[in-house]
Design an enzyme around this catalytic site. Structure first.
Site, PDB file in Angstrom:
ATOM      1  CE  LYS A 266     -15.174  -1.657   2.134  1.00 17.09           C
ATOM      2  NZ  LYS A 266     -14.237  -1.078   3.099  1.00 17.09           N
TER       3      LYS A 266
ATOM      4  NE  ARG B 214      -3.480  -2.579   2.371  1.00 15.69           N
ATOM      5  CZ  ARG B 214      -2.924  -3.664   2.868  1.00 15.69           C
ATOM      6  NH1 ARG B 214      -1.702  -3.622   3.375  1.00 15.69           N
ATOM      7  NH2 ARG B 214      -3.576  -4.814   2.865  1.00 15.69           N
TER       8      ARG B 214
ATOM      9  CG  ASP C  17     -17.218  -4.864   4.118  1.00 15.24           C
ATOM     10  OD1 ASP C  17     -18.035  -5.745   4.428  1.00 15.24           O
ATOM     11  OD2 ASP C  17     -17.084  -3.822   4.780  1.00 15.24           O
TER      12      ASP C  17
END
Length: 308
Positions: A228, A184, A247
């Site tokens: 999402k 990330r 989710d």
DNA sequence: AATCGACCTGACGTG
DNA sequence: GTTACCAGGTCGATA
């Protein structure tokens, strides 16, 4: 230094701090209890806030500027979206869904927070395929490394959430990687760079003006943002209150209680995603995203009691 | 268009 | 005390 206690009138049925601040919407609030004194400490709008709740008001302290109670009341009121009468909405959603009605008695006063767009973009990039405790740590690190110091309070230092340009610096990816952000780190740095390249503040302002579908598509041009995460941002920062982020947990609840015909899968496919969203929008109407958040909160493990 | 495996990390939980 | 899988998905490749 003695800090003033301000007061915001707000009935308890209209706002429940526990479910709202600890329900996984924001990752920046901490609950403390010392000798029966219950407080929430958190950061938003470049200020540190200490909140206490009574039956008919929120008592609070603010650190980060010197301003009037009226000024701060407006910031809080906007953050909690207190203009919306939640009792009225709960009655409406309860009349449409007996499962909601059952959950509503214990989970009153759960509000969708109106959160800062930039903070939410990067916080929710951190959230994918991850657990809440690690997400919380990552968001804290972003603030500590790239935000501005606001104040020190009870042995803790608090920082504002960083501006995009500081997250767009070339060094950010390697720093975050070393800090345990994993893959990330790249998503955060790249997304910040894309926003800067595409106009920075203007890109963000435009996002706020677009209709839902276009906002979502635009958000998904960033890295680490899929359907999402884009929906989380649309719901919690852009005011698209009909948006329902699906989710794995929401999928499980939907399949168990509402749509038993849904196939059993380990990931949510595009078709399942759409079917669930449509089902709840049909059921609850234009504020379906808000209603779903209450339901989801009621099913979270940390709020489970023997009664459920 | 829909499906599948890989993916950083470990403040946690479960078997 | 270790190992394996999971956790609020996304990305890129593939018949």
């Amino acid at each position: 230094m003695k800090q003033t206690w301000f007061k915001l009138i707000c009935q308890k049925e209209q706002l429940q701090l526990l479910g709202t601040l600890n329900g996984g919407q924001s990752f920046r609030w901490k609950f403390t209890e010392a000798e029966g004194d219950k407080k929430w400490i958190g950061v938003f709008s470049d200020h540190v806030w200490v909140l206490k709740q009574t039956d008919d008001c929120i008592l609070y302290q603010v650190y980060g500027s010197e301003n009037s109670e009226d000024f701060y009341n407006k910031l809080l009121s906007n953050y909690f979206q207190l203009n919306l009468d939640l009792k009225e909405k709960f009655a409406e959603w309860s009349s449409k869904d007996p499962i909601f009605e059952k959950a509503a008695s214990q989970f009153y006063g759960i509000r969708i927070l109106k959160q800062d767009l930039v903070e939410n973009i990067f916080s929710f990039i951190c959230s994918s395929n991850n657990n809440i405790s690690r997400i919380t740590g990552m968001v804290e690190k972003l603030a500590k490394f790239y935000g501005e110091k606001i104040c020190e309070l009870e042995d803790q230092t608090y920082y504002s959430f960083p501006k995009i340009d500081s997250l767009a610096d070339d060094k950010v990816e390697s720093v975050l990687k070393k800090e345990g952000f994993g893959y990330r780190a790249k998503y955060i740095n790249q997304s910040a760079k894309i926003i800067m390249q595409e106009g920075g503040e203007k890109w963000l302002d435009d996002l706020k003006k677009l209709p839902y579908e276009e906002s979502k598509s635009k958000l998904m041009t960033l890295t680490g943002i899929g359907p999402k995460v884009a929906d989380c941002i649309c719901l919690m920062s852009l005011g698209h209150l009909g948006t329902i982020p699906i989710d794995t947990h929401v999928y499980q609840i939907a399949r168990k209680f509402y749509m038993p015909h849904l196939p059993k899968r380990k990931t949510v496919t595009a078709k399942i995603y759409k079917d669930i969203g449509d089902h709840f929008r049909e059921l609850y109407g234009p504020l379906a995203g808000w209603a779903h958040t209450v339901l989801f909160c009621a099913d979270l493990k940390k709020f489970q009691t023997d009664e459920n």
